[in-house]
Design a protein around this motif. Structure first.
Motif, PDB file in Angstrom:
ATOM      1  N   TYR A 110      90.523  28.090  14.223  1.00 12.10           N
ATOM      2  CA  TYR A 110      89.328  28.315  13.407  1.00 12.10           C
ATOM      3  C   TYR A 110      89.436  29.582  12.556  1.00 12.10           C
ATOM      4  O   TYR A 110      88.898  29.625  11.447  1.00 12.10           O
ATOM      5  N   LYS A 146      78.725  23.401   7.587  1.00 10.29           N
ATOM      6  CA  LYS A 146      79.389  22.350   8.348  1.00 10.29           C
ATOM      7  C   LYS A 146      80.373  22.957   9.363  1.00 10.29           C
ATOM      8  O   LYS A 146      80.430  22.537  10.529  1.00 10.29           O
ATOM      9  N   THR A 147      81.131  23.941   8.907  1.00  6.24           N
ATOM     10  CA  THR A 147      82.087  24.615   9.788  1.00  6.24           C
ATOM     11  C   THR A 147      81.360  25.367  10.901  1.00  6.24           C
ATOM     12  O   THR A 147      81.822  25.405  12.057  1.00  6.24           O
ATOM     13  N   ASN A 149      78.586  24.521  12.312  1.00  9.36           N
ATOM     14  CA  ASN A 149      78.183  23.522  13.305  1.00  9.36           C
ATOM     15  C   ASN A 149      79.364  23.077  14.179  1.00  9.36           C
ATOM     16  O   ASN A 149      79.197  22.823  15.384  1.00  9.36           O
ATOM     17  N   GLU A 150      80.538  23.005  13.582  1.00  8.62           N
ATOM     18  CA  GLU A 150      81.733  22.650  14.360  1.00  8.62           C
ATOM     19  C   GLU A 150      82.025  23.733  15.408  1.00  8.62           C
ATOM     20  O   GLU A 150      82.319  23.427  16.565  1.00  8.62           O
ATOM     21  N   CYS A 211      80.101  32.508  10.811  1.00  6.08           N
ATOM     22  CA  CYS A 211      81.246  31.747  11.338  1.00  6.08           C
ATOM     23  C   CYS A 211      82.276  32.691  11.942  1.00  6.08           C
ATOM     24  O   CYS A 211      82.773  32.458  13.058  1.00  6.08           O
TER      25      CYS A 211
END
Length: 220
Positions: A110, A146-147, A149-150, A211
């Motif tokens: 990530y 989106k990332t 949430n991943e 993030c």
């Protein structure tokens, strides 16, 4: 008369020879018997049993199927326990090592992904109109969200229930902070054409920062 006397002497001589021969034979027989007797008695033990027979019986007892079978079962059980212990230990070490590697790979994965996304944003073509820039910022915000949430989904699998409850509450507060900060930033251009652009651009930047924070602080 003289001839009869000679015949008698000859017969007596023969008889004596025969008797002497018989005596020698008897003595040899006794001597042989006496010589063999110690050997024979030496082959017997104090109980009158032959050592050879005793040895055979002992061997038979030592190697009886029941004793041998029991010994083999005990040996197999010991071996099975040792094997099971070694197997469990090996499995535990492998599992621990595997979990650590997976966690490490997730974090590195990530971080690399975030760096690539950030680099892509910086190298994106510069738009010239407000509408184009706003669309670009909306797309950027969408990708970072989106990332996020991943990452949140991965942390659900890694963190304990207590840690996840704490993170969930923290995340709710962060969402409020993000929207409030974006609103404040856009009010600087209230009524202007760039008000909405500033709002979504601020959301995108704060989401990117979040993030990195989640990966750095929660992924172990």
């Amino acid at each position: 008369m003289k001839n009869n006397h000679k015949s008698l002497m000859l017969i007596l001589t023969l008889v004596l020879v025969i008797l002497a021969a018989c005596g020698n034979s008897s003595e040899e027989s006794n001597t042989k018997s006496n010589n063999e007797s110690p050997d024979s008695s030496s082959t017997q033990n104090a109980n009158g049993d032959s050592p050879n027979n005793s040895s055979k019986d002992k061997d038979k007892t030592d190697n009886s199927p029941e004793d041998t079978g029991e010994t083999q079962i005990n040996h197999q059980e010991d071996t099975s326990e040792n094997t099971s212990t070694n197997s469990n230990d090996g499995k535990s070490l492998t599992s621990s090592k595997s979990d650590s590697e997976v966690t490490k790979n997730n974090k590195e994965e990530y971080l690399n992904k975030l760096n690539k996304m950030d680099k892509s944003d910086k190298n994106a073509d510069v738009k010239t109109t407000i509408s184009e820039m706003e669309e670009q910022e909306e797309e950027r915000y969408k990708n970072w969200d989106k990332t996020l949430n991943e990452i949140y989904g991965v942390l659900k699998e890694q963190l304990s229930t207590e840690q996840m409850d704490q993170l969930r509450e923290e995340q709710r507060n962060w969402v409020e902070h993000r929207d409030e900060t974006a609103k404040e930033a856009s009010l600087k251009y209230e009524g202007g054409s760039t008000e909405s652009l500033e709002y979504v651009a601020t959301q995108a930047s704060l989401t990117k920062k979040r993030c990195y924070e989640l990966v750095a602080n929660y992924m172990k």
